[in-house]
Design a protein around this motif. Structure first.
Motif, PDB file in Angstrom:
ATOM      1  N   ASN A 169     -19.013 -46.566  13.979  1.00 31.21           N
ATOM      2  CA  ASN A 169     -17.692 -46.876  13.450  1.00 31.21           C
ATOM      3  C   ASN A 169     -16.343 -48.244  12.724  1.00 31.21           C
ATOM      4  O   ASN A 169     -16.905 -49.086  14.110  1.00 31.21           O
ATOM      5  CB  ASN A 169     -17.116 -45.742  13.218  1.00 31.21           C
ATOM      6  CG  ASN A 169     -16.417 -45.653  14.406  1.00 31.21           C
ATOM      7  OD1 ASN A 169     -16.028 -46.814  15.653  1.00 31.21           O
ATOM      8  ND2 ASN A 169     -15.814 -44.125  14.993  1.00 31.21           N
ATOM      9  N   ALA A 170     -15.908 -48.143  12.544  1.00 29.01           N
ATOM     10  CA  ALA A 170     -15.206 -49.207  11.912  1.00 29.01           C
ATOM     11  C   ALA A 170     -14.585 -49.264  13.561  1.00 29.01           C
ATOM     12  O   ALA A 170     -13.791 -50.662  14.295  1.00 29.01           O
ATOM     13  CB  ALA A 170     -14.539 -49.179  10.740  1.00 29.01           C
ATOM     14  N   PHE A 171     -13.595 -47.911  13.995  1.00 31.01           N
ATOM     15  CA  PHE A 171     -13.094 -48.292  15.301  1.00 31.01           C
ATOM     16  C   PHE A 171     -14.005 -49.221  16.355  1.00 31.01           C
ATOM     17  O   PHE A 171     -13.036 -50.269  16.884  1.00 31.01           O
ATOM     18  CB  PHE A 171     -12.493 -46.919  15.672  1.00 31.01           C
ATOM     19  CG  PHE A 171     -11.361 -47.330  16.988  1.00 31.01           C
ATOM     20  CD1 PHE A 171     -10.685 -47.603  17.052  1.00 31.01           C
ATOM     21  CD2 PHE A 171     -11.987 -46.644  17.752  1.00 31.01           C
ATOM     22  CE1 PHE A 171      -9.402 -48.095  18.175  1.00 31.01           C
ATOM     23  CE2 PHE A 171     -11.644 -46.256  19.294  1.00 31.01           C
ATOM     24  CZ  PHE A 171     -10.227 -47.220  18.795  1.00 31.01           C
ATOM     25  N   ARG A 173     -16.198 -51.493  15.895  1.00 29.15           N
ATOM     26  CA  ARG A 173     -16.896 -52.195  16.006  1.00 29.15           C
ATOM     27  C   ARG A 173     -15.443 -53.436  15.798  1.00 29.15           C
ATOM     28  O   ARG A 173     -15.523 -54.667  16.453  1.00 29.15           O
ATOM     29  CB  ARG A 173     -16.682 -52.528  14.142  1.00 29.15           C
ATOM     30  CG  ARG A 173     -18.188 -52.061  13.907  1.00 29.15           C
ATOM     31  CD  ARG A 173     -18.600 -52.778  12.185  1.00 29.15           C
ATOM     32  NE  ARG A 173     -18.029 -52.957  11.183  1.00 29.15           N
ATOM     33  CZ  ARG A 173     -17.536 -51.684  10.722  1.00 29.15           C
ATOM     34  NH1 ARG A 173     -19.319 -50.647  10.735  1.00 29.15           N
ATOM     35  NH2 ARG A 173     -17.063 -50.910   9.617  1.00 29.15           N
ATOM     36  N   ARG A 174     -14.015 -52.918  15.910  1.00 22.85           N
ATOM     37  CA  ARG A 174     -12.755 -53.446  16.129  1.00 22.85           C
ATOM     38  C   ARG A 174     -12.810 -54.153  17.859  1.00 22.85           C
ATOM     39  O   ARG A 174     -12.384 -54.843  18.005  1.00 22.85           O
ATOM     40  CB  ARG A 174     -12.084 -52.676  15.347  1.00 22.85           C
ATOM     41  CG  ARG A 174     -10.676 -53.478  15.678  1.00 22.85           C
ATOM     42  CD  ARG A 174      -9.341 -52.067  15.149  1.00 22.85           C
ATOM     43  NE  ARG A 174      -8.090 -52.897  14.782  1.00 22.85           N
ATOM     44  CZ  ARG A 174      -7.397 -52.857  14.097  1.00 22.85           C
ATOM     45  NH1 ARG A 174      -7.938 -52.878  12.894  1.00 22.85           N
ATOM     46  NH2 ARG A 174      -6.107 -53.069  14.039  1.00 22.85           N
TER      47      ARG A 174
ATOM     48  N   ASP B  59     -11.816 -49.739   6.236  1.00 21.99           N
ATOM     49  CA  ASP B  59     -11.570 -50.648   8.164  1.00 21.99           C
ATOM     50  C   ASP B  59     -10.029 -50.508   7.917  1.00 21.99           C
ATOM     51  O   ASP B  59      -9.179 -50.666   6.904  1.00 21.99           O
ATOM     52  CB  ASP B  59     -12.498 -52.209   7.451  1.00 21.99           C
ATOM     53  CG  ASP B  59     -12.698 -51.900   9.051  1.00 21.99           C
ATOM     54  OD1 ASP B  59     -12.913 -51.360   9.962  1.00 21.99           O
ATOM     55  OD2 ASP B  59     -14.464 -52.616   9.148  1.00 21.99           O
ATOM     56  N   VAL B  60      -9.464 -50.471   8.305  1.00 29.75           N
ATOM     57  CA  VAL B  60      -8.017 -50.615   9.103  1.00 29.75           C
ATOM     58  C   VAL B  60      -7.714 -51.753   8.773  1.00 29.75           C
ATOM     59  O   VAL B  60      -7.806 -53.139   9.533  1.00 29.75           O
ATOM     60  CB  VAL B  60      -7.375 -49.876  10.400  1.00 29.75           C
ATOM     61  CG1 VAL B  60      -6.386 -50.436  10.550  1.00 29.75           C
ATOM     62  CG2 VAL B  60      -7.451 -48.826  10.450  1.00 29.75           C
ATOM     63  N   GLU B  66      -0.399 -51.671  16.875  1.00 27.04           N
ATOM     64  CA  GLU B  66      -1.962 -51.463  17.128  1.00 27.04           C
ATOM     65  C   GLU B  66      -2.559 -51.198  18.056  1.00 27.04           C
ATOM     66  O   GLU B  66      -3.689 -50.983  18.858  1.00 27.04           O
ATOM     67  CB  GLU B  66      -1.781 -53.115  18.053  1.00 27.04           C
ATOM     68  CG  GLU B  66      -1.171 -53.907  16.566  1.00 27.04           C
ATOM     69  CD  GLU B  66      -3.001 -54.189  15.367  1.00 27.04           C
ATOM     70  OE1 GLU B  66      -3.741 -54.885  15.843  1.00 27.04           O
ATOM     71  OE2 GLU B  66      -2.852 -54.362  14.665  1.00 27.04           O
ATOM     72  N   SER B  68      -4.733 -48.465  20.052  1.00 30.39           N
ATOM     73  CA  SER B  68      -5.950 -47.713  19.219  1.00 30.39           C
ATOM     74  C   SER B  68      -6.120 -46.577  19.076  1.00 30.39           C
ATOM     75  O   SER B  68      -6.478 -46.073  18.602  1.00 30.39           O
ATOM     76  CB  SER B  68      -6.904 -48.060  20.448  1.00 30.39           C
ATOM     77  OG  SER B  68      -7.430 -47.779  21.971  1.00 30.39           O
ATOM     78  N   VAL B  71      -5.093 -46.518  15.546  1.00 25.31           N
ATOM     79  CA  VAL B  71      -6.182 -46.760  14.666  1.00 25.31           C
ATOM     80  C   VAL B  71      -7.515 -46.283  14.515  1.00 25.31           C
ATOM     81  O   VAL B  71      -7.783 -45.419  13.689  1.00 25.31           O
ATOM     82  CB  VAL B  71      -6.824 -48.311  15.209  1.00 25.31           C
ATOM     83  CG1 VAL B  71      -7.591 -48.527  14.687  1.00 25.31           C
ATOM     84  CG2 VAL B  71      -5.452 -49.626  14.559  1.00 25.31           C
ATOM     85  N   GLU B  72      -7.921 -45.534  15.981  1.00 25.15           N
ATOM     86  CA  GLU B  72      -9.053 -44.229  16.154  1.00 25.15           C
ATOM     87  C   GLU B  72      -8.315 -43.720  15.067  1.00 25.15           C
ATOM     88  O   GLU B  72      -9.585 -42.840  14.040  1.00 25.15           O
ATOM     89  CB  GLU B  72      -8.732 -44.247  17.512  1.00 25.15           C
ATOM     90  CG  GLU B  72      -9.892 -43.546  17.810  1.00 25.15           C
ATOM     91  CD  GLU B  72     -10.121 -42.421  18.989  1.00 25.15           C
ATOM     92  OE1 GLU B  72      -8.905 -42.688  19.842  1.00 25.15           O
ATOM     93  OE2 GLU B  72     -10.972 -41.786  19.440  1.00 25.15           O
ATOM     94  N   GLN B  75      -8.911 -43.978  11.413  1.00 22.68           N
ATOM     95  CA  GLN B  75     -10.686 -44.048  11.463  1.00 22.68           C
ATOM     96  C   GLN B  75     -10.896 -43.247  10.901  1.00 22.68           C
ATOM     97  O   GLN B  75     -12.033 -42.964  10.445  1.00 22.68           O
ATOM     98  CB  GLN B  75     -11.333 -45.224  12.519  1.00 22.68           C
ATOM     99  CG  GLN B  75     -11.883 -45.761  12.013  1.00 22.68           C
ATOM    100  CD  GLN B  75     -11.592 -46.923  11.017  1.00 22.68           C
ATOM    101  OE1 GLN B  75     -11.117 -48.021  11.344  1.00 22.68           O
ATOM    102  NE2 GLN B  75     -11.985 -47.089   9.806  1.00 22.68           N
ATOM    103  N   GLU B  79     -13.420 -41.217   8.159  1.00 22.48           N
ATOM    104  CA  GLU B  79     -15.105 -40.805   8.346  1.00 22.48           C
ATOM    105  C   GLU B  79     -14.544 -39.417   7.242  1.00 22.48           C
ATOM    106  O   GLU B  79     -15.378 -39.161   6.817  1.00 22.48           O
ATOM    107  CB  GLU B  79     -15.247 -40.884   9.342  1.00 22.48           C
ATOM    108  CG  GLU B  79     -15.719 -42.058   9.368  1.00 22.48           C
ATOM    109  CD  GLU B  79     -16.031 -42.104  11.610  1.00 22.48           C
ATOM    110  OE1 GLU B  79     -16.464 -41.308  11.668  1.00 22.48           O
ATOM    111  OE2 GLU B  79     -15.573 -43.177  11.999  1.00 22.48           O
TER     112      GLU B  79
END
Lengths: 234, 239
Positions: A169-171, A173-174, B59-60, B66, B68, B71-72, B75, B79
């Motif tokens: 997923n995009a996470f 990929r980051r 996408d973030v 930042e 994680s 962001v997670e 994300q 989905e």
């Protein structure tokens, strides 16, 4: 001379998807009789991808069977292996030397196919006359083998085409992008090549790119340039 | 804080945002300023902006932390959760109590609760029929946003949308796609730059981002530009 090297590198770039094009640029540039490109060892198995003639193909087959020879040494050491005169004093590869005596083989040179810490095979150049390669030629052949190595690995990875690449997923990929940054700084590579190192390492260790990337970010896995070779430390 | 002060600060923020909308501005800078303003001025714990790529995947591109885990969680919501719902419908999605969200959002729900988030407010970034992404506000308490915060958030989302779409080219869908892709690709380069700085300066990924931002600010350069210099190794941050 410099421009013909440039042309050879370009020819290799164009041949990215088709191994048949791998040998020609080596023959155009160096005073040798034939060339073969093979994968050797555990990562991609032992297989000849391209050979300019039957002798070249046979030389690689022999080395696979015997488990010795210049392509094995180049793959294991990650450095060029040079044997300008096989009939010289003590043969480095007794079985290989004996098996090739009838072919009239005189000189053989092997250059590793390597991407980052991954060594996947070698380019063998042979000659029926005794020849030597000077330092520039050795450096050029080594650089050309590097290009071939990246093509071969990219091709092999896309052939198995699986979750190693972009399906995360995009996470994730980051995280892979961040790890790509760390690897490109560690090895002084372009982002594309750094990414290929991560991808190749994931493939060789049967893990996902995300897992490898996380190890890189957490410092559990780091790549370093030691002299000319690139090492992975876990 | 009195209402007036907050109003004044909102005005200040919009003035600052307008200032960034000059020729050749850095979209990532603008979006970063926006999420930071949301967290500072609105009743929200964390904020993040998601943009859709060419395949419609979210996408973030900017987030208040930042770290994680933020962001997670965003994300995950992209989905199956409020973010993707908001993107698909083009409507505001309010989740006053994450614990009560639909079962198919369970991955988002569980992770969000685990991280202490209790409610979420997702706003579409939309211009006419085009929804290009979402602005997401997360809070550590249940309930909905006050009306005045909802209005301010709407204005923030609109500014972000305009910022991305530059004014003239909105009708051209290919240009739109390119601009979106541009913002997302700069994000890739920023992530790579964080890795480079983390390694070269021996710091964590989050701190690496702070160093990049500080450098960009003190040299009055866009974050994307600084990141590109770091990745192609023409720029090296001291320290």
């Amino acid at each position: 001379m410099a421009s013909s090297f440039g042309a050879a590198m370009e020819a290799l770039d164009r041949s990215s998807g088709s191994p048949e094009g791998f040998c020609r640029p080596f023959l155009d540039l160096f005073p040798v009789t034939g060339a073969a490109v093979s994968t050797v060892g555990n990562v991609l198995g032992s297989e000849t991808l391209s050979a300019s003639d039957e002798i070249a193909a046979r030389l690689d087959e022999l080395q696979f069977d015997l488990g010795e020879g210049p392509c094995w040494d180049a793959m294991r050491s990650g450095s060029p292996v040079l044997e300008p005169d096989l009939r010289g004093a003590a043969p480095r590869w007794p079985a290989f030397a004996a098996a090739t005596r009838e072919d009239g083989l005189r000189s053989i040179f092997a250059f590793p196919l390597a991407v980052g810490p991954l060594r996947i095979g070698a380019v063998d150049l042979y000659s029926l006359r005794a020849v030597e390669l000077n330092r520039t030629q050795i450096r050029q052949a080594d650089a050309m083998a590097g290009v071939v190595g990246r093509h071969v690995l990219r091709h092999a990875l896309s052939a198995v085409g699986r979750e190693l690449d972009d399906t995360g997923n995009a996470f994730s990929r980051r995280v892979v992008h961040q790890a790509t940054g760390m690897v490109l700084a560690q090895l002084d590579l372009s982002p594309d090549d750094a990414r290929l190192v991560i991808q190749g390492h994931a493939f060789a260790t049967e893990r996902t790119m995300m897992e490898v990337a996380q190890d890189i970010i957490d410092g559990r896995l780091r790549f370093s340039k030691q002299r000319d070779a690139i090492e992975a430390t876990e | 804080m009195t209402e007036l002060t907050k109003e004044a600060r909102l005005l200040q923020t919009f003035a600052a945002l307008a200032d960034t909308l000059v020729d050749g501005y850095d979209v990532v800078d603008l979006l970063q300023l926006l999420v930071d303003s949301c967290a500072e001025l609105l009743d929200t714990t964390a904020a993040a902006i998601l943009l859709a790529d060419g395949r419609g995947e979210l996408d973030v591109v900017a987030s208040t932390s930042e770290a994680s885990h933020l962001v997670e969680v965003i994300q995950l919501s992209a989905e199956a959760g409020p973010c993707v719902e908001c993107y698909r419908t083009g409507e505001v999605v309010q989740v006053p109590d994450i614990a009560l969200s639909p079962p198919e959002w369970f991955r988002f729900r569980d992770r969000a609760i685990e991280l202490g988030f209790a409610s979420v407010h997702a706003l579409p970034m939309r211009l006419r029929d085009n929804t290009i992404g979402t602005l997401n506000l997360l809070r550590d308490r249940t309930g909905t946003l006050e009306e005045e915060d909802r209005i301010a958030a709407r204005a923030f989302a609109d500014v972000a949308t305009i910022g991305i779409l530059h004014e003239r080219s909105v009708r051209e869908t290919t240009v739109l796609a390119e601009q979106l892709q541009g913002a997302l690709s700069s994000r890739v380069v920023i992530e790579q730059a964080k890795g480079v700085v983390a390694y070269m300066n021996g710091v964590g990924i989050e701190e690496a981002f702070d160093l990049i931002r500080q450098y960009a600010r003190s040299h009055q350069l866009g974050i994307s530009k600084v990141a590109a210099g770091i990745v192609d190794r023409t720029l090296r941050l001291g320290g």
